[in-house]
Structures are given as structure tokens and as C-alpha cells.
Design a protein around this motif. Structure first.
Motif, PDB file in Angstrom:
ATOM      1  N   ALA A 153       0.840  -1.208   0.000  1.00 28.77           N
ATOM      2  CA  ALA A 153       0.000   0.000   0.000  1.00 28.77           C
ATOM      3  C   ALA A 153       0.874   1.257   0.000  1.00 28.77           C
ATOM      4  O   ALA A 153       0.540   2.262  -0.641  1.00 28.77           O
ATOM      5  CB  ALA A 153      -0.926  -0.007   1.221  1.00 28.77           C
ATOM      6  N   MET A 154       2.019   1.190   0.686  1.00 29.91           N
ATOM      7  CA  MET A 154       2.910   2.359   0.757  1.00 29.91           C
ATOM      8  C   MET A 154       3.569   2.673  -0.586  1.00 29.91           C
ATOM      9  O   MET A 154       4.076   3.769  -0.777  1.00 29.91           O
ATOM     10  CB  MET A 154       4.001   2.136   1.816  1.00 29.91           C
ATOM     11  N   MET A 155       3.593   1.708  -1.499  1.00 33.71           N
ATOM     12  CA  MET A 155       4.168   1.943  -2.832  1.00 33.71           C
ATOM     13  C   MET A 155       3.417   3.045  -3.578  1.00 33.71           C
ATOM     14  O   MET A 155       3.939   3.646  -4.495  1.00 33.71           O
ATOM     15  CB  MET A 155       4.161   0.659  -3.666  1.00 33.71           C
ATOM     16  N   CYS A 156       2.176   3.297  -3.219  1.00 33.79           N
ATOM     17  CA  CYS A 156       1.392   4.355  -3.875  1.00 33.79           C
ATOM     18  C   CYS A 156       1.613   5.701  -3.195  1.00 33.79           C
ATOM     19  O   CYS A 156       0.924   6.663  -3.525  1.00 33.79           O
ATOM     20  CB  CYS A 156      -0.101   4.033  -3.836  1.00 33.79           C
ATOM     21  N   GLU A 157       2.549   5.768  -2.275  1.00 37.69           N
ATOM     22  CA  GLU A 157       2.822   7.001  -1.516  1.00 37.69           C
ATOM     23  C   GLU A 157       1.538   7.660  -1.035  1.00 37.69           C
ATOM     24  O   GLU A 157       1.220   8.785  -1.398  1.00 37.69           O
ATOM     25  CB  GLU A 157       3.645   7.965  -2.374  1.00 37.69           C
TER      26      GLU A 157
END
Ligand SMILES: Nc1ncnc2c1ncn2[C@@H]1O[C@H](COP(=O)(O)OP(=O)(O)OP(=O)(O)O)[C@@H](O)[C@H]1O
Ligand SMILES: [Mg+2]
Length: 268
Positions: A153-157
Motif C-alpha cells: 500500500a505504501m508503494m502508492c505514496e
């Protein structure tokens, strides 16, 4: 930043899962949502991520805004574009894909130039994932899979991260670790977080504010530290004092907790 106003949700023709729920997630804060089984916590996240329709649910009143714009009429892909990202329930990593491939899949919607920067930061946050980057995700432990789901989920900032019971089913040490990760993401990345938790003591420790849902209605809201000290939350969630000996409702010096309705003892 996120504003939820008078939101009601119905599933099918007759199941009212939320009734006139209002609260805000301010920029850069962690807000936790507490409540027993069936209180409407997951429903609230579905309303924000626009995934109610997939469950035959719909908003029957109210509005949801993000950064001043209404988002309750958007479809799920547009919500993701607003950088409002949900960590899926029950982890749901791609078991046959490697850890690295899982992260890359998470970043598909992100700006390609930023992807490798995002991945490096995630590996800094989760060194364990970097060690296992070539392994199939299905071979990770439950705790590691949860970290991967969060990392993906953090990959989408995200500007706002939505988490549905990330500590569910994990051992106490790992629950504490999830709490640390929530705080780290918030402080190091500046991400606002809406954290759904049944583990109230962890959630209240890592949150700025909290709300309590009871059978679809907002029962309490306030500063997390003050809520943790309140008799109701102590009695219902923290197994502490809370004999109801101190009625502070007329005391101007009492913590500013908004009591929307009286809590029953369903969770006690
Ligand atoms: N797809 C659905 N169709 C009909 N009713 C539903 C559906 N999903 C949830 N509900 C009902 O809506 C209410 C709220 O459910 P929800 O899943 O939001 O609760 P929750 O607080 O997340 O509970 P838990 O802690 O068990 O995850 C419950 O009464 C539930 O039975
Ligand atoms: Mg739920």
C-alpha cells in the motif's frame, strides 16, 4: 484532510450498518476507530474507498470529502488516484509472486520515476522484507505478510492510509511491532492513517485521536490519550477501572471527550 459527515450506509434493502457518522482525520494524524464485531468499522473503510458497491452496500446519506473535494461519488480507482490507499483485509498478498514483485504490483499506479525511491524507503522500514525480497510471498510468516501488505500500500505514496485490523491474529510482540510501524509511517512519511483496531490498547497508544463505533453509530470521540483514561474505554476495552464512579460530564476541566451516546456493555 478527510471529512466524514452524516454518513449512513445500508446493505441490500434493510441492513443499516452506519447511521449519521461524522468525524475528521486531520492532516498528518493517526485516528483510530474502535468498536466490537459488527460495529461498522469495515463498512466505514468501504465507504471511504468506494468499495461498498462490491458488497451490495450504498451510502444512504451524508458526504465524504478529501482535501476539500467530495469523493463519495467517485469509483475506487479515482479514490486511489487521490492517494487514499487501503491495506486489504486479511493481508491478501500474491502468494506465488516474490516479495519484490508484490511491491512492484503495489506501485503500478504510482509515478514510475518514484517507484524505486518508494521501494527503497519501504525496504528501509521493513529490513526483513528486503532479506526475503526474492522469496514467494506465500512463504512469509503471518506477521511478515502483514508487513508486505502494508509495504505494498505504501508503494502508492498514500496521503491517507486506511488499515483494517492490521494486528488481527498476530502474537503480542508482533502487535506491538505493527503499532511501531503505524507510528513510523506517520512520523517519517507524514502519512495520515485511519486505523481500525480491536486491540484498543495498541491503537490508543499510537493514535492522536480515536472514535468509538457502537452498532453503527458514533459513541465516543476524542483525544486518544484522554479516551484511554476514560471510564467507558477502560471498562469496555482495556480491562481497567471504570466503575462509573466519576461522572465528569459537567466538569469543565474534564477531558474533552464527546459522548454521542451511552455505551452498552456489549464488549465487556
Ligand atoms: N455485504 C454485507 N451485506 C449485508 N450486511 C453486511 C455486509 N457486510 C457487513 N454487513 C453488516 O453490517 C454490519 C457492520 O459490519 P462490519 O463488517 O462493518 O463490522 P465490523 O465493525 O468491521 O466488524 P468486525 O470487527 O467483525 O470486522 C454488521 O451487522 C454486518 O453483519
Ligand atoms: Mg471488520
Amino acid at each position: 484532510m478527510l471529512s466524514i459527515k452524516d454518513v449512513s450506509v445500508r446493505y441490500g434493502r434493510s441492513v443499516d450498518a452506519l447511521r449519521n457518522v461524522s468525524f475528521d482525520v486531520p492532516e498528518g494524524e493517526v485516528v483510530s476507530v474502535l468498536g466490537g464485531n459488527g460495529a461498522g468499522k469495515t463498512t466505514l473503510l468501504r465507504a471511504i474507498s468506494a468499495t461498498l458497491k462490491l458488497h451490495r452496500g450504498a451510502l444512504t446519506s451524508g458526504q465524504i470529502s478529501f482535501d476539500g473535494k467530495r469523493i463519495d461519488k467517485l469509483d475506487p480507482a479515482r479514490i486511489v488516484e487521490q492517494q487514499v490507499i487501503q491495506v486489504p483485509e486479511g493481508r491478501q498478498v500474491f502468494a506465488r509472486m516474490s516479495v519484490d514483485e508484490n511491491l512492484r504490483a503495489g506501485g503500478l499506479t504510482a509515478d514510475p520515476k518514484r517507484r524505486s525511491v518508494a521501494r527503497d524507503r519501504i525496504y528501509e522500514l521493513f529490513p526483513r522484507l528486503e532479506e526475503r525480497s526474492k522469496q514467494p510471498a506465500g512463504l512469509l510468516s503471518g506477521g511478515e505478510q502483514q508487513m508486505l501488505a502494508i509495504g505494498r500500500a505504501m508503494m502508492c505514496e498514500p496521503k491517507l492510509l486506511l488499515m483494517d485490523e492490521p494486528s488481527l491474529g498476530l502474537a503480542p510482540q508482533l502487535i506491538a511491532r505493527i503499532g511501531q510501524i503505524v507510528q513510523q509511517i506517520n512520523s517519517e512519511f507524514g502519512t495520515a492513517i485511519l486505523l481500525i483496531e480491536q486491540n484498543a490498547s495498541m491503537a490508543l497508544r499510537v493514535s492522536h485521536r480515536a472514535v468509538v463505533l457502537e452498532v453503527g453509530e458514533l459513541a465516543l470521540e476524542g483525544n486518544a490519550a484522554e479516551l484511554a483514561e476514560s471510564d467507558e474505554v477502560q471498562a469496555l476495552y482495556l480491562g481497567g477501572h471504570g466503575g462509573g464512579t466519576t461522572d465528569t460530564s459537567d466538569d469543565p476541566l474534564a477531558p474533552k471527550i464527546n459522548r454521542h451516546r451511552k455505551l452498552g456493555l456489549w464488549a465487556g
